[in-house]
Write an enzyme that holds these catalytic residues in place. Structure first.
Site, short mmCIF file in Angstrom:
data_model
loop_
_atom_site.label_atom_id
_atom_site.label_comp_id
_atom_site.label_asym_id
_atom_site.label_seq_id
_atom_site.Cartn_x
_atom_site.Cartn_y
_atom_site.Cartn_z
N HIS A 1 7.70 -30.22 11.49
CA HIS A 1 7.27 -28.94 10.93
C HIS A 1 6.19 -29.14 9.88
O HIS A 1 5.21 -28.39 9.82
CB HIS A 1 8.47 -28.19 10.35
N CYS B 1 3.13 -2.95 4.03
CA CYS B 1 2.29 -1.80 4.33
C CYS B 1 3.06 -0.98 5.38
O CYS B 1 4.25 -1.20 5.58
CB CYS B 1 0.88 -2.21 4.78
N THR C 1 3.01 -0.87 8.69
CA THR C 1 3.53 -1.72 9.76
C THR C 1 3.85 -3.13 9.30
O THR C 1 4.56 -3.87 10.00
CB THR C 1 2.48 -1.86 10.88
N GLY C 2 3.26 -3.53 8.20
CA GLY C 2 3.32 -4.93 7.76
C GLY C 2 2.24 -5.78 8.40
O GLY C 2 2.02 -6.92 7.99
N ASP D 1 0.86 -1.18 0.00
CA ASP D 1 0.00 0.00 0.00
C ASP D 1 0.90 1.24 0.00
O ASP D 1 2.13 1.13 -0.15
CB ASP D 1 -1.01 -0.04 1.16
N HIS D 2 0.29 2.41 0.17
CA HIS D 2 1.06 3.66 0.13
C HIS D 2 2.11 3.70 1.24
O HIS D 2 3.16 4.29 1.07
CB HIS D 2 0.11 4.85 0.22
N HIS E 1 10.83 -23.48 9.35
CA HIS E 1 9.83 -24.13 10.20
C HIS E 1 8.41 -24.03 9.65
O HIS E 1 7.62 -24.95 9.81
CB HIS E 1 9.83 -23.51 11.61
C1 RB5 Z 1 -1.98 2.95 6.28
O1 RB5 Z 1 -1.99 4.25 6.81
C2 RB5 Z 1 -1.63 1.95 7.35
O2 RB5 Z 1 -2.69 1.77 8.21
C3 RB5 Z 1 -1.21 0.64 6.71
O3 RB5 Z 1 -0.14 0.86 5.86
C4 RB5 Z 1 -0.78 -0.46 7.64
O4 RB5 Z 1 0.19 -0.01 8.55
C5 RB5 Z 1 -1.84 -1.22 8.29
O5 RB5 Z 1 -1.60 -2.20 9.02
#
Ligand code: RB5
Length: 148
Positions: A134, A65, A67-68, A7-8, A98
């Site tokens: 595993h 994203c 945070t991922g 995403d952005h 694993h």
């Molecule tokens: C987008 O602002 C943010 O919420 C997204 O990239 C991500 O961190 C969500 O888990």
């Protein structure tokens, strides 16, 4: 073939990952997003990458994203997908050995490009151990999928 989706919040780090894949001659399919300025929804890109793997078009994926977290949760909704959120090389290696993870998730607002590229390198160059215990545990994940 590696499926890529972000995403952005993950766009800038994905450009670093793409530069790394290009430098190594590793083939990928970039499923977007295509700029870091337009706000988009991470489930759309987690879904695209999951489907590219489940269709057989790609064998692994990388999703990013902010945070991922969101994009890994989204990708893990699909049966047969094992998306691992990693912020260190130990986890990237262990999740291949694993869990036979087929998607690496990272946080674009968490990791710097140097570490992220090492995590990608570790993930892509570590094979599943194939150990019975595993494999059994992975089978149980599939078996328990969508239990109430
Ligand atoms: C987008 O602002 C943010 O919420 C997204 O990239 C991500 O961190 C969500 O888990």
């Amino acid at each position: 073939m590696i499926a890529l989706g972000c995403d952005h919040g993950g766009y800038d780090l994905m450009q670093e990952v793409i530069a790394y894949l290009d430098s190594k001659g590793i083939a990928y399919k970039n499923l977007g997003c295509n700029d870091g300025k337009t706000s988009v929804d991470y489930p759309d890109y987690g879904r695209k990458v999951a489907k590219a793997i489940l269709s057989g078009e790609c064998d692994k994926g990388i999703v990013i994203c902010g945070t991922g977290i969101g994009i890994s949760i989204a990708a893990n909704r699909y049966k047969g997908i094992r998306a691992a959120l990693c912020s260190d090389c130990f986890s990237a290696e262990a999740t291949r050995l694993h869990n036979d993870a087929n998607i690496l998730a990272m946080g674009g607002r968490v990791l710097g490009p140097g570490l992220a590229v090492k995590i990608v390198d570790t993930f892509l160059n570590t094979e599943f151990s194939g150990d019975e215990r595993h494999a059994r545990r992975i089978s149980k994940i599939e078996e328990y999928d969508r239990e109430d």
